[in-house]
Structures are given as C-alpha cells and as structure tokens.
Design a protein around this motif. Structure first.
Motif, short mmCIF file in Angstrom:
data_model
loop_
_atom_site.label_atom_id
_atom_site.label_comp_id
_atom_site.label_asym_id
_atom_site.label_seq_id
_atom_site.Cartn_x
_atom_site.Cartn_y
_atom_site.Cartn_z
N ARG A 1 1.72 -10.89 2.55
CA ARG A 1 0.40 -10.46 3.01
C ARG A 1 0.15 -10.90 4.45
NH1 ARG A 1 -5.26 -12.97 0.72
NH2 ARG A 1 -6.61 -12.16 2.34
N ASP B 1 5.31 -3.00 0.71
CA ASP B 1 3.90 -3.02 1.08
C ASP B 1 3.78 -2.76 2.57
OD1 ASP B 1 2.38 -3.64 -1.36
OD2 ASP B 1 3.54 -5.49 -1.35
N THR C 1 3.91 -13.70 -2.30
CA THR C 1 2.93 -12.63 -2.02
C THR C 1 2.03 -12.98 -0.84
OG1 THR C 1 1.44 -13.51 -3.74
CG2 THR C 1 2.97 -11.77 -4.39
#
Length: 232
Positions: free
Chosen positions: A63, A27, A59
C-alpha cells in the motif's frame, strides 16, 4: 498454462510457476496518484509459520508503494494458499520469485523492477537480487543470524527497516551483518517495535515512504501517513 497479461485493474490472477500455479495479486495506484514507471514485487514471511501475501506487513508495504504511484505484485510462495509445491527452505521460493519477475519484465518492459520482502521474504528477495538486479530493494526485518546471508548482492538503492524490539529476528545480528558489508544501504531503526510491527504499522508506512522517495524516477509530493489504527 498461458500466463495472463498485466492487468489494467487491480485484482487476483494465476501465473505458471516452476512447480505449478502461483497465486498472485496485482494492485495499481489509485486514480488520483501520479503513476511511476516502476513495478514492485513484495515477498511474504515464512510459509511454515503462516506467512502469506495477505500478511499485514506485506499489505502495508504494498500500500505504501502504491501511494507513491508504484504498481505492486504480491504472490504466495509454493505451498501457500493455492500455490503448488512444497516448502523448499528459500531455494525453490527464489525460483518462484524469479518466475514472477520474468512475467513482470515481459509485461512491463522498460519499467524499473523493485523488490521488497518481510522477514523470510526479505531473505528470499536478497538471495535472488544478484540474479534479478532490481533497481531498488526493500528489506523489512531481514532474518540475519537465522538464514545464510553470505554472498548477498543487494543493489545500490537498498532500504533496510528493523524494529529494535524484534523478538524473532535479533536486531543486533542485523546491525552487525550490515556493518560487515561493503554494500551501501539506508538503515531505519524503529524503536519500541516488535517483529510484526504491532501498533507501529502506520509508522512502518511512514518509514518506507520516506526511505524510498529519493529513488523514485519521477519526484513525488509528500505523502503523510494515515492516522489509522493498527491492523489485527
């Protein structure tokens, strides 16, 4: 198997691991965030208890780092998802992490490598830190007292986050372990917080961002935690 290049867009890919394929998700920071010359690998909790790279703490940690401009890599340890192999009590899982780190360093030479882990993932990343020499290490609920933590070699930039109402990892065991180390560390104690950070996941984001901003290669503006509900 020939490993793919580091992607230019966020998405899933497969890497060649020590015992077969490894599930990986990369990501990248959002387009409006200033990019840091850092790649962070985030390790998941215990495979035999349902831990995976999709765990909500994992996650959220990823993030939070992306909000600071850091590219993140999550992956499933052997035996989880489509990652090949069988559970190896943290030994083979270190080899999995080292394979992912070798790929990151080959694809992003000159960029800093950070490691992060939650629970069992904190154990694996700590155990591998001596060999991998990350610039920064983030340990969320490291399971001191449940796994062998002797001989760990964390880097000088080390953030530890521990919930004070953790029902799986004994918080006092973590504090006693840290008190017995010569290694420098930043400890964040989160009151009224359970192992999986129920109703505290946004507070975790704030603690992580605040804790690591001092170590960013390029200064970053403040990033206020979202007023979002806790994930399921």
């Amino acid at each position: 198997m020939h490993n793919p290049p580091f992607p230019q867009e966020s998405g899933a890919l497969t890497l060649d691991g020590p015992v077969g394929p490894l599930d990986v998700v990369v990501d990248l920071p959002e387009a409006d965030v200033a990019v840091q010359p850092v790649v962070a690998i985030v390790c998941h909790p215990l495979s035999t208890e349902g831990g995976s790279m999709h765990n909500k703490v994992v996650t959220m940690a990823a993030r939070s780092l992306r909000d600071l401009g850091i590219a993140t890599v999550r992956f499933n340890f052997r035996s989880v998802g489509d990652s090949a192999g069988t559970f190896d009590n943290g030994v083979g899982e270190q080899d999995d992490l080292k394979a992912v780190a070798a790929w990151v360093r080959a694809q992003r030479p000159g960029q800093a490598l950070w490691l992060a882990g939650f629970s069992f993932g904190a154990y694996v990343s700590l155990r591998a830190a001596g060999d991998l020499q990350p610039t920064t290490l983030i340990s969320i609920a490291p399971p001191a007292g449940r796994w062998d933590f002797d001989g760990m070699q964390p880097p000088a930039q080390w953030l530890v986050i521990q919930g004070e109402e953790d029902e799986i990892v004994d918080p006092q065991a973590v504090y006693d372990w840290l008190d017995g180390l010569d290694a420098p560390h930043e400890l964040v104690r989160m009151p009224d917080t359970s192992h999986f950070f129920h109703r505290k996941i946004v507070d975790l984001r704030g603690a992580l961002i605040h804790g690591v901003k001092q170590w960013l290669p390029n200064p970053a503006p403040d990033a206020a935690p979202d007023a979002a509900p806790d994930a399921a």
